[in-house]
Design an enzyme around this catalytic site. Structure first.
Site, PDB file in Angstrom:
ATOM      1  N   ASP A  54      51.045  42.905  43.325  1.00 22.10           N
ATOM      2  CA  ASP A  54      50.670  42.570  44.706  1.00 22.10           C
ATOM      3  C   ASP A  54      50.560  41.066  44.927  1.00 22.10           C
ATOM      4  OD1 ASP A  54      50.586  45.192  45.418  1.00 22.10           O
ATOM      5  OD2 ASP A  54      48.450  45.260  45.899  1.00 22.10           O
ATOM      6  N   SER A  70      44.708  53.958  34.781  1.00 21.79           N
ATOM      7  CA  SER A  70      43.380  53.414  35.038  1.00 21.79           C
ATOM      8  C   SER A  70      43.360  51.880  35.007  1.00 21.79           C
ATOM      9  CB  SER A  70      42.399  54.014  34.020  1.00 21.79           C
ATOM     10  OG  SER A  70      41.068  53.699  34.324  1.00 21.79           O
ATOM     11  N   LYS A  73      45.902  57.142  38.030  1.00 16.13           N
ATOM     12  CA  LYS A  73      44.446  57.356  38.020  1.00 16.13           C
ATOM     13  C   LYS A  73      43.779  56.212  38.777  1.00 16.13           C
ATOM     14  CE  LYS A  73      40.350  57.958  35.143  1.00 16.13           C
ATOM     15  NZ  LYS A  73      39.622  56.797  35.715  1.00 16.13           N
TER      16      LYS A  73
END
Length: 424
Positions: free
Chosen positions: A293, A282, A307
């Protein structure tokens, strides 16, 4: 043309009315069944409990994270996100009617007793909790501080065993830090209302000890079950100079919300290694995905839990009737990846133990009943990755191979940084 458009509109209206009519028919059916149970069941029934179970059944059929919280459970949830509550200190989910551990929180009765991610909890004080709702199981685990409790654990390849614990006031300290091999190591155990501020304080403490230009740090997100979305954005912002951290999209793709880093990189570009594992979930995955990224950190460890959905807590009648926790959005990393059911794949896949079949079967989001499916593009990309997992050597005698390798990777990054600085 006008006649055709009017006819099409009438057909659409008729279909909508038909759908509503069917919904009302089904609600009447529910009422008929409830009345028959009330009048004919072999023993007297608890009507509020029957209705609550029906509501939970509806929500659980959607996905593993949507549920109904009665008023008491809603109040407990509000206390828990503030960072202090009573209980054992375990993040749990429900799998096929059995309570399963996602991760224990650091320095709690559960973690000190050796409860592990992937353990099944089958009984409390000798009473089976198999088949109960998640809220009911959590309510049984909580109680007065100082009261003993015995939980029965089923662990793969072991006989079920009992663990005796004593309930404590769980004050979850989200951040712990130390210096190791000349680098900072920051452990983030959860994302509650105190996490970002505590992280900023930890970074300042490391700078006071190691100097303002940190040689590098390890951000340990292993077995972190997540928490508040805003805190994940705040934590990412400690290491980013603006820009996107995460975006969320609901049923309508036009309803996209973007969350950006704020405040500037406190470390001024110091090398970072983020450690993750199958218990990283999460909000913790949001941080790992954002730093990966944005090429701000190197991610090491094992593929995370997966999740990638956002739950909205919706109070009912101001909380007097409790609340529903409803999955309303998926979240996406800055490059547009949805990690739902696929997880964050590390740049360096490193196991903490010699891998066998049981180690590779650790609980992940995709294993949960009714889990949201991965988006096709993400799943295809994930399947193309060839996994070359580094394992500790057979004669390894250390306590934490992933951390050791993380520090070694950090040393390499720091050396490259110094070389680049000299070349300039």
């Amino acid at each position: 043309m006008l006649v055709a458009a009017a006819a099409a509109g009438a057909l659409a209206f008729s279909a909508e009315e038909s759908d509503k009519s069917e919904t009302f028919r089904q609600l009447e059916l529910f009422g008929d069944i409830l009345a028959r149970v009330q009048s004919d069941y072999v023993t007297e029934t608890d009507d509020p409990e029957l209705i609550e179970n029906a509501i939970n059944g509806m929500l659980r059929s959607l996905d593993p994270h949507s549920s109904y919280m009665p008023p008491d459970a809603f109040r407990d949830m509000q206390v828990q996100t503030s960072g202090e509550y009573g209980g054992l200190g375990i993040e749990v989910t429900l799998e096929s009617g059995v309570v399963k551990v996602v991760a224990p929180f650091d320095d709690t009765p559960a973690s000190r007793a050796g409860v592990e991610p992937g353990d099944y909890l089958t009984a409390i004080d000798g009473e089976s909790i198999v088949g109960t709702t998640l809220d009911e199981a959590v309510e049984q685990m909580r109680g007065q501080v100082g009261e003993p409790i015995t939980i029965t654990i089923a662990r793969e390849n072991e006989d079920p065993f009992d663990v005796e614990l004593v309930r404590e006031t769980i004050e979850v300290k989200p951040i712990a830090w130390r210096v190791e091999d000349g680098f900072g190591v920051i452990r983030v155990s959860t994302f509650n209302e105190k996490t970002t501020d505590s992280l900023a304080a930890a970074v300042k403490s490391l700078q006071a000890e190691l100097g303002p230009n940190l040689p590098g740090l390890v951000l340990d997100l292993r077995s972190n079950p997540g928490g508040l979305l805003d805190e994940a954005v705040g934590v990412s912002g400690v290491f980013l100079n603006g820009g996107e951290v995460v975006s969320t999209r609901g049923r309508d793709p036009r309803d996209t919300e973007r969350y950006n880093a704020d405040g500037g990189d406190m470390t001024d570009g110091s090398p970072i290694v983020v450690l993750i594992d199958s218990g990283t979930a999460s909000a913790a995955e949001i941080v790992a995905g954002a730093l990966q990224d944005r090429e701000r950190a190197t991610v090491a460890g094992m593929t995370s839990f997966g999740k990638g959905s956002v739950q909205t807590v919706i109070p009912l009648r101001g909380g007097r009737d409790g609340a529903i926790r409803l999955t309303t959005q998926r979240y996406y990393t800055p490059s547009g990846r949805s990690i739902q059911a696929t997880g964050i794949v590390p740049d360096h896949e490193i196991a903490n133990e010699i891998l066998d079949e049981s180690a590779l079967k650790r609980l992940r989001e995709s294993d949960l009943p009714n889990a949201l499916k991965a988006e096709l593009e993400s799943m295809a990309e994930n399947e193309e990755i060839e996994h070359d997992i580094e394992e500790p050597p057979a004669d390894y005698e250390g306590e934490d191979f992933q951390l050791q390798r993380g520090l070694e990777i950090l040393a390499e990054l720091n050396a490259s940084r110094k070389t680049a600085a000299v070349a300039q």
